[in-house]
Design a protein around this motif. Structure first.
Motif, PDB file in Angstrom:
ATOM      1  N   LEU A 176       0.802  -1.125  -0.038  1.00 47.27           N
ATOM      2  CA  LEU A 176      -0.011  -0.014   0.004  1.00 47.27           C
ATOM      3  C   LEU A 176       0.927   1.314  -0.001  1.00 47.27           C
ATOM      4  CD1 LEU A 176      -2.685  -1.014   2.613  1.00 47.27           C
ATOM      5  CD2 LEU A 176      -3.085  -0.837  -0.076  1.00 47.27           C
ATOM      6  N   ALA A 177       1.915   0.981  -0.138  1.00 49.31           N
ATOM      7  CA  ALA A 177       2.937   2.208   0.259  1.00 49.31           C
ATOM      8  C   ALA A 177       2.877   3.227  -1.008  1.00 49.31           C
ATOM      9  CB  ALA A 177       4.419   1.852   0.234  1.00 49.31           C
ATOM     10  N   PRO A 178       2.588   2.976  -2.233  1.00 52.47           N
ATOM     11  CA  PRO A 178       2.308   4.013  -3.230  1.00 52.47           C
ATOM     12  C   PRO A 178       1.124   4.978  -2.845  1.00 52.47           C
ATOM     13  CG  PRO A 178       2.753   1.636  -4.213  1.00 52.47           C
ATOM     14  CD  PRO A 178       2.686   1.674  -2.857  1.00 52.47           C
ATOM     15  N   GLY A 179       0.044   4.485  -2.091  1.00 50.35           N
ATOM     16  CA  GLY A 179      -0.901   5.445  -1.974  1.00 50.35           C
ATOM     17  C   GLY A 179      -0.661   6.249  -0.896  1.00 50.35           C
ATOM     18  N   MET A 180       0.685   6.369  -0.268  1.00 46.97           N
ATOM     19  CA  MET A 180       0.751   7.286   0.849  1.00 46.97           C
ATOM     20  C   MET A 180       1.213   8.712   0.078  1.00 46.97           C
ATOM     21  SD  MET A 180       0.741   5.965   3.693  1.00 46.97           S
ATOM     22  CE  MET A 180       2.315   6.551   4.794  1.00 46.97           C
ATOM     23  N   ARG A 181       1.328   8.878  -1.265  1.00 47.53           N
ATOM     24  CA  ARG A 181       1.631  10.167  -2.004  1.00 47.53           C
ATOM     25  C   ARG A 181       0.394  10.854  -1.738  1.00 47.53           C
ATOM     26  NH1 ARG A 181       3.707   6.651  -5.800  1.00 47.53           N
ATOM     27  NH2 ARG A 181       1.448   6.600  -7.048  1.00 47.53           N
ATOM     28  N   THR A 182      -0.932  10.492  -1.452  1.00 47.85           N
ATOM     29  CA  THR A 182      -2.056  11.322  -1.447  1.00 47.85           C
ATOM     30  C   THR A 182      -2.150  12.260  -0.018  1.00 47.85           C
ATOM     31  OG1 THR A 182      -3.499   9.400  -0.598  1.00 47.85           O
ATOM     32  CG2 THR A 182      -3.176   9.926  -2.901  1.00 47.85           C
ATOM     33  N   ARG A 183      -1.201  11.610   1.121  1.00 46.75           N
ATOM     34  CA  ARG A 183      -1.231  12.354   2.093  1.00 46.75           C
ATOM     35  C   ARG A 183      -0.593  13.942   2.049  1.00 46.75           C
ATOM     36  NH1 ARG A 183       2.885   9.409   5.823  1.00 46.75           N
ATOM     37  NH2 ARG A 183       2.591  10.773   7.323  1.00 46.75           N
ATOM     38  N   LYS A 184      -0.120  14.174   0.826  1.00 50.06           N
ATOM     39  CA  LYS A 184       0.264  15.604   0.934  1.00 50.06           C
ATOM     40  C   LYS A 184      -0.883  16.470   0.539  1.00 50.06           C
ATOM     41  CE  LYS A 184       4.447  14.144  -1.903  1.00 50.06           C
ATOM     42  NZ  LYS A 184       5.333  14.149  -3.119  1.00 50.06           N
ATOM     43  N   ASP A 185      -2.173  16.050   0.039  1.00 51.83           N
ATOM     44  CA  ASP A 185      -3.308  16.971  -0.042  1.00 51.83           C
ATOM     45  C   ASP A 185      -4.659  16.210   0.498  1.00 51.83           C
ATOM     46  OD1 ASP A 185      -5.254  18.706  -0.713  1.00 51.83           O
ATOM     47  OD2 ASP A 185      -4.505  18.735  -2.635  1.00 51.83           O
ATOM     48  N   PRO A 186      -4.652  16.211   1.910  1.00 55.62           N
ATOM     49  CA  PRO A 186      -5.708  15.412   2.746  1.00 55.62           C
ATOM     50  C   PRO A 186      -6.997  16.044   2.265  1.00 55.62           C
ATOM     51  CG  PRO A 186      -4.615  16.526   4.129  1.00 55.62           C
ATOM     52  CD  PRO A 186      -3.631  16.826   3.096  1.00 55.62           C
ATOM     53  N   ASP A 187      -7.204  17.391   2.033  1.00 59.30           N
ATOM     54  CA  ASP A 187      -8.475  18.139   1.607  1.00 59.30           C
ATOM     55  C   ASP A 187      -8.888  17.440   0.117  1.00 59.30           C
ATOM     56  OD1 ASP A 187      -8.986  19.509   3.820  1.00 59.30           O
ATOM     57  OD2 ASP A 187      -7.817  21.261   2.761  1.00 59.30           O
ATOM     58  N   ALA A 188      -8.044  17.058  -0.679  1.00 60.18           N
ATOM     59  CA  ALA A 188      -8.442  16.556  -1.988  1.00 60.18           C
ATOM     60  C   ALA A 188      -8.849  15.349  -1.908  1.00 60.18           C
ATOM     61  CB  ALA A 188      -6.926  16.666  -2.975  1.00 60.18           C
ATOM     62  N   VAL A 189      -8.147  14.442  -0.865  1.00 63.61           N
ATOM     63  CA  VAL A 189      -8.840  13.078  -0.516  1.00 63.61           C
ATOM     64  C   VAL A 189     -10.084  13.227  -0.298  1.00 63.61           C
ATOM     65  CG1 VAL A 189      -8.383  11.039   0.983  1.00 63.61           C
ATOM     66  CG2 VAL A 189      -6.303  12.302   0.023  1.00 63.61           C
ATOM     67  N   TYR A 190     -10.596  14.076   0.834  1.00 67.20           N
ATOM     68  CA  TYR A 190     -11.698  13.864   1.424  1.00 67.20           C
ATOM     69  C   TYR A 190     -12.801  14.301   0.355  1.00 67.20           C
ATOM     70  CZ  TYR A 190     -15.640  15.520   4.378  1.00 67.20           C
ATOM     71  OH  TYR A 190     -16.834  15.798   4.815  1.00 67.20           O
ATOM     72  N   GLU A 191     -12.546  15.245  -0.753  1.00 70.85           N
ATOM     73  CA  GLU A 191     -13.269  15.923  -1.547  1.00 70.85           C
ATOM     74  C   GLU A 191     -13.517  14.427  -2.434  1.00 70.85           C
ATOM     75  OE1 GLU A 191     -15.224  18.434  -1.655  1.00 70.85           O
ATOM     76  OE2 GLU A 191     -14.091  19.457  -0.006  1.00 70.85           O
ATOM     77  N   ARG A 192     -12.477  13.952  -2.751  1.00 70.47           N
ATOM     78  CA  ARG A 192     -12.573  12.688  -3.586  1.00 70.47           C
ATOM     79  C   ARG A 192     -13.453  11.587  -3.041  1.00 70.47           C
ATOM     80  NH1 ARG A 192     -10.068   8.051  -3.232  1.00 70.47           N
ATOM     81  NH2 ARG A 192      -8.622   8.825  -1.970  1.00 70.47           N
ATOM     82  N   LEU A 193     -13.507  11.458  -1.667  1.00 71.08           N
ATOM     83  CA  LEU A 193     -14.396  10.519  -1.030  1.00 71.08           C
ATOM     84  C   LEU A 193     -15.632  10.952  -1.079  1.00 71.08           C
ATOM     85  CD1 LEU A 193     -11.786   9.646   2.062  1.00 71.08           C
ATOM     86  CD2 LEU A 193     -12.341   8.065   0.078  1.00 71.08           C
ATOM     87  N   LEU A 194     -15.901  12.090  -0.926  1.00 73.68           N
ATOM     88  CA  LEU A 194     -17.115  12.710  -0.895  1.00 73.68           C
ATOM     89  C   LEU A 194     -17.958  12.565  -2.348  1.00 73.68           C
ATOM     90  CD1 LEU A 194     -19.161  14.051   1.098  1.00 73.68           C
ATOM     91  CD2 LEU A 194     -18.256  16.317   0.326  1.00 73.68           C
ATOM     92  N   GLN A 195     -17.103  13.008  -3.437  1.00 75.27           N
ATOM     93  CA  GLN A 195     -17.619  12.672  -4.636  1.00 75.27           C
ATOM     94  C   GLN A 195     -17.941  11.253  -4.933  1.00 75.27           C
ATOM     95  OE1 GLN A 195     -14.760  14.086  -7.657  1.00 75.27           O
ATOM     96  NE2 GLN A 195     -16.519  13.865  -9.114  1.00 75.27           N
ATOM     97  N   GLU A 196     -17.045  10.383  -4.435  1.00 75.76           N
ATOM     98  CA  GLU A 196     -17.128   8.981  -4.607  1.00 75.76           C
ATOM     99  C   GLU A 196     -18.373   8.275  -4.220  1.00 75.76           C
ATOM    100  OE1 GLU A 196     -15.151   4.828  -3.106  1.00 75.76           O
ATOM    101  OE2 GLU A 196     -13.841   6.545  -3.542  1.00 75.76           O
ATOM    102  N   VAL A 197     -18.825   8.742  -2.770  1.00 73.44           N
ATOM    103  CA  VAL A 197     -20.072   8.038  -2.310  1.00 73.44           C
ATOM    104  C   VAL A 197     -21.214   8.780  -2.750  1.00 73.44           C
ATOM    105  CG1 VAL A 197     -18.696   7.549  -0.131  1.00 73.44           C
ATOM    106  CG2 VAL A 197     -19.949   9.817  -0.378  1.00 73.44           C
ATOM    107  N   GLN A 198     -21.145   9.987  -3.441  1.00 75.87           N
ATOM    108  CA  GLN A 198     -22.313  10.500  -3.944  1.00 75.87           C
ATOM    109  C   GLN A 198     -22.580  10.105  -5.319  1.00 75.87           C
ATOM    110  OE1 GLN A 198     -23.270  14.611  -1.862  1.00 75.87           O
ATOM    111  NE2 GLN A 198     -21.047  14.566  -2.416  1.00 75.87           N
TER     112      GLN A 198
END
Length: 404
Positions: free
Chosen positions: A15-37
């Protein structure tokens, strides 16, 4: 001492490659929000505001330098689940408006610091005929009631999922077994809890929750229970989560006829045991060998002592009969008498089914004792006593409990 298993170490590598997204947690949150909707209900402004604190949760853990790849992946999964819950409930309410009228009458909330006897108390009340608590499998697959065949399929899937968790952290599985078709804690439905601090340091999130009015969280819990049991409502819902202890007024705003069963234990034992639980969870979220035991002790003491002090103060605002007290030592010494006393105060008749439930709950076959000390987490009895100086169990409570 909990250790990272070979399987957990392997997953951290994969799972190490996925750690790159830690640089922008706000973008991660928006992606998760968009995904569930996506292709589903769109959350309104009130719902978005109610869950926005989860953005801070992501941000705090993204900033944790010792966060493991498995920890970052799991954090996203948990946030996704909480956001999806909102979407599922709003869809169900739109498709079947009558679910808003499902009865949720006189629910019982079992509250108390972790490791104070809440699980035994919860199980006995929730398994009384006509009662029920939310099951783990249905909270992780929230939706309207399904046909029996689909329920069995989802339960089987949940068993496999949580069997994997047990392989990743055997210590956690020992302390808090995750049983797919058994009752679990309601924070798996709601958005917010200080329990997330068992994952890692959460300075901004904990500050946010400490200042927040979580009434909406409990109103949503009511909505979720109505959806989960639409057309199959129990006579009484029974709910458990330690951090509900200092949210009793907010709970009463959502459930005006709720009752509380508060379990009490010597604070030193509760803090040491709770810190041990947090350590076991940290194994899943922290790089191997990087767990800061002293920080766990400090944070757990602050959360526990601060929460109990707040609960004592807030209790004065509650109706006199809203809270039933249970003392842990009495519960261990004579569980049947103590629990029968609780049942009497809840106007419940103890029967053969309750005797059977108690015997099953007390069966220790294959059980290993949970060993823990304050010193492991950089604490001592004097520190705990000072932090909990406002916490005293009234003599009337001790006397009543002993008489049960």
């Amino acid at each position: 001492m909990p250790q990272a298993t070979p399987l957990l170490r392997l997953l951290n590598v994969l799972l190490a490659p996925g750690m790159r997204t830690r640089k922008d947690p706000d973008a991660v949150y928006e992606r998760l929000l968009q995904e569930v909707q996506s292709g589903r209900a769109t959350l309104g402004a009130d719902d978005l505001a109610a869950v926005d604190g989860l953005r801070l949760l992501l941000g705090d853990l993204a900033a944790y330098p010792e966060l493991s790849a498995m920890g970052w992946s799991s954090t996203q999964d948990q946030v996704r689940d909480r956001l999806r819950n909102r979407v599922v409930v709003r869809e169900a309410q739109a498709s079947r408006p009558e679910v808003r009228d499902e009865p949720v009458t006189g629910p019982v909330f079992v509250v108390g610091l972790p490791r104070t006897g809440t699980t035994l108390t919860y199980n006995l009340i929730a398994r009384h005929p006509g009662h029920r608590g939310p099951k783990l499998w249905e909270m992780t697959n929230l939706g309207l009631p399904r046909p029996e065949a689909e329920r069995e399929r989802l339960i089987a899937q949940a068993r496999k999922r949580f069997a994997t968790v047990a392989k990743l952290s055997p210590a956690w599985a020992h302390l808090h077994p995750l049983i797919a078709d058994s009752e679990e804690e309601d924070f798996m439905l709601r958005a917010h809890t200080e329990m997330y601090a068992t994952w890692g340091p959460l300075p901004r999130y904990l500050d946010h929750v400490a200042k927040a009015d979580l009434t909406d969280d409990y109103l949503f819990l009511r909505d979720a229970l109505q959806v989960m049991a639409a057309g199959e409502a129990p006579e009484r819902w029974v709910i458990k989560h330690p951090m509900n202890l200092w949210r009793m007024p907010e709970i009463l705003r959502a459930f005006p006829d709720a009752r509380f069963v508060w379990t009490h234990r010597a604070p030193a034992a509760a803090v040491a045991s709770g810190s041990s639980m947090a350590e076991a969870t940290h194994v899943l979220y922290t790089k191997p060998g990087r767990i800061d035991l002293d920080r766990i002790g400090r944070e757990w003491l602050e959360i526990s002592a601060g929460g109990v002090e707040r609960a004592i103060r807030l209790r004065e605002e509650l109706p006199a009969d809203a809270v039933i007290d249970v003392v842990y030592d009495d519960l261990l010494a004579d569980p049947r008498s103590v629990l029968r006393g609780v049942f009497e105060r809840l106007d419940l008749a103890w029967g053969e089914a309750d005797d059977a439930n108690l015997a099953a709950s007390l069966d220790r076959t294959g059980h290993r004792p949970h060993v823990y000390t304050l010193e492991r987490y950089g604490l001592d009895e004097a520190q705990v006593a000072a932090a909990f100086s406002a916490y005293t169990i009234p003599a009337s409570v001790l006397g009543r409990s002993a008489d049960m």
